[in-house]
Every structure is written in structure tokens, then in C-alpha cells.
Enzyme design. Sequence first.
Site, PDB file in Angstrom:
ATOM      1  N   ALA A  95      13.373  20.688 -21.598  1.00 55.65           N
ATOM      2  CA  ALA A  95      12.236  20.237 -20.774  1.00 55.65           C
ATOM      3  C   ALA A  95      12.543  18.884 -20.126  1.00 55.65           C
ATOM      4  O   ALA A  95      12.185  18.640 -18.971  1.00 55.65           O
ATOM      5  CB  ALA A  95      10.982  20.148 -21.633  1.00 55.65           C
ATOM      6  N   HIS A  97      11.421   9.757 -22.554  1.00 57.01           N
ATOM      7  CA  HIS A  97      11.232   9.680 -23.996  1.00 57.01           C
ATOM      8  C   HIS A  97      10.840  11.071 -24.499  1.00 57.01           C
ATOM      9  O   HIS A  97       9.998  11.738 -23.886  1.00 57.01           O
ATOM     10  CB  HIS A  97      10.126   8.658 -24.311  1.00 57.01           C
ATOM     11  CG  HIS A  97       9.879   8.503 -25.780  1.00 57.01           C
ATOM     12  ND1 HIS A  97      10.719   7.764 -26.591  1.00 57.01           N
ATOM     13  CD2 HIS A  97       8.931   9.026 -26.580  1.00 57.01           C
ATOM     14  CE1 HIS A  97      10.268   7.835 -27.834  1.00 57.01           C
ATOM     15  NE2 HIS A  97       9.188   8.583 -27.860  1.00 57.01           N
ATOM     16  N   MET A 128      20.032   2.933 -25.394  1.00 53.78           N
ATOM     17  CA  MET A 128      19.484   2.551 -26.695  1.00 53.78           C
ATOM     18  C   MET A 128      19.394   1.037 -26.903  1.00 53.78           C
ATOM     19  O   MET A 128      19.533   0.557 -28.031  1.00 53.78           O
ATOM     20  CB  MET A 128      20.326   3.177 -27.816  1.00 53.78           C
ATOM     21  CG  MET A 128      20.370   4.693 -27.787  1.00 53.78           C
ATOM     22  SD  MET A 128      18.738   5.455 -27.875  1.00 53.78           S
ATOM     23  CE  MET A 128      18.420   5.265 -29.623  1.00 53.78           C
TER      24      MET A 128
END
Length: 215
Positions: free
Chosen positions: A174, A110, A91
Site C-alpha cells: 500500500a 509512515h 531513520m
Amino acid sequence: MRKNIGILISGRGSNMASLIAACSDIDFPAKAAVVISNRPDAAGLDFASKAGIATLALNHRDYEEREDFDAVIDAALEEHNVDIVCLAGFMRLLTPGFVDKWRDRLINIHPSLLPAYPGVNIHDRVLDDGVRITGCTVHFVRAEMDAGPIIAQAAVPVLSTDTVEALSARVLNAEHRVYPLALKLVAEGRARVASERVLIDYDELEPAAMFVPAL
Ligand code: GRF
């Protein structure tokens, strides 16, 4: 020759864990050399050291300048002979000098189908907009946030009953599949950047796009 990877995290580290799991296969083209966190309390550090991987716990607040902090990360990556750097929930924005040095050897995941939904609070925004398909993206990192040539993407359906929690869990699932796939393509030298787009060199059907169903 298997490529050495360095993984940069800030927290939970579930994507890091998926990369470590992929790397534990001797036939995978990369192996985990070091995990570095900018937060000493990141849960992922414990997981990595239990997996026998070198870890480095830093606190970015100890550094006045971003450049100084990035130089420490860079030195640790060099010390561990890292070839490819994987950001996994890291981050902190990296300085242009660091990004340039690791250009096309620095990748990020992302939780959206970039270039849609860069930034934060992605799943809230996806639900607010009522889009039917979202997903995740692995891309080479450029100095601008959530920008850079796209290596692989997974599409994930958005259900009308979804909450932020349900959707983020589906997208995370995913992510855990697509990140090792993208790393494999990069480590094998099959993902080549040309004119800021990635060309995938593959004999079979191009494997860089996947669809992860809801059920
Ligand atoms: C993931 O959703 C990743 O896409 C984003 O930050 C989150 C990190 O989760 N960049 P974890 O630490 O890998 O579990």
C-alpha cells in the site's frame, strides 16, 4: 514545470524505488534529482545509481552535531535544485532548523494510520492490539516525530492469521501505491496546508484516501 525531488533513505529503499518508478513517466509532475543516504551501505543507493540518479552516501557518525550533518544534506539538496524532499525510510530525526527551512516541502511515509501508532515496531503493536484496519500515511514533516499535516492515507485490513511479516508486506504494498499519489498531489500544488490540515484541491472524487484489500 516538473518539480525536482530529493529522496532521503537509510536502507532498502523500496519506497524510493516506487517514487523513482513514478518519476520515470515523463507526464508525472516530479522527477528524481538526488538520493541521499545517512548510511553508506544502504541498498537503495545502488538501485538509484543504476537508475541514473545522482547519489550521495553520508555517514551521520562522521558529524559531531546534528546541525552539521543536516547542513550537508541541505547543501546537496540545493545543489540539485530540489523543490520537494521525500523521506523514504530515513531513520534520522532532522533538526528543527532543517524542518523549518523545508516546511511544507518535506514529506514522509509512515506505516500506520497516523496519528495512531507513531514510532517503531508498529506492526507488532497493531497485532497485539487486535485492530482490524491499519495502513500507511504520507504527511508533511514537523519537528516532532511522525507528526504533521496528513496528505494521503491507505487503509489495509489486518487478518486474524497475520504475522508481522505478512502484515508488513501488505502495508508496504500500500505504501508503494500511496506515496507516488501523495507526491503527485504535492508536486501539482493540490495539497495545501491550512491551519495544520491539508486541503486537497481536486475536481473529481478526492483521491487522497485509498483502500488496499488483502487479496
Ligand atoms: C517503510 O515501511 C516506511 O514506511 C518506513 O520505513 C520503511 C522503509 O522501507 N518509514 P523502504 O526502505 O522504503 O523499503
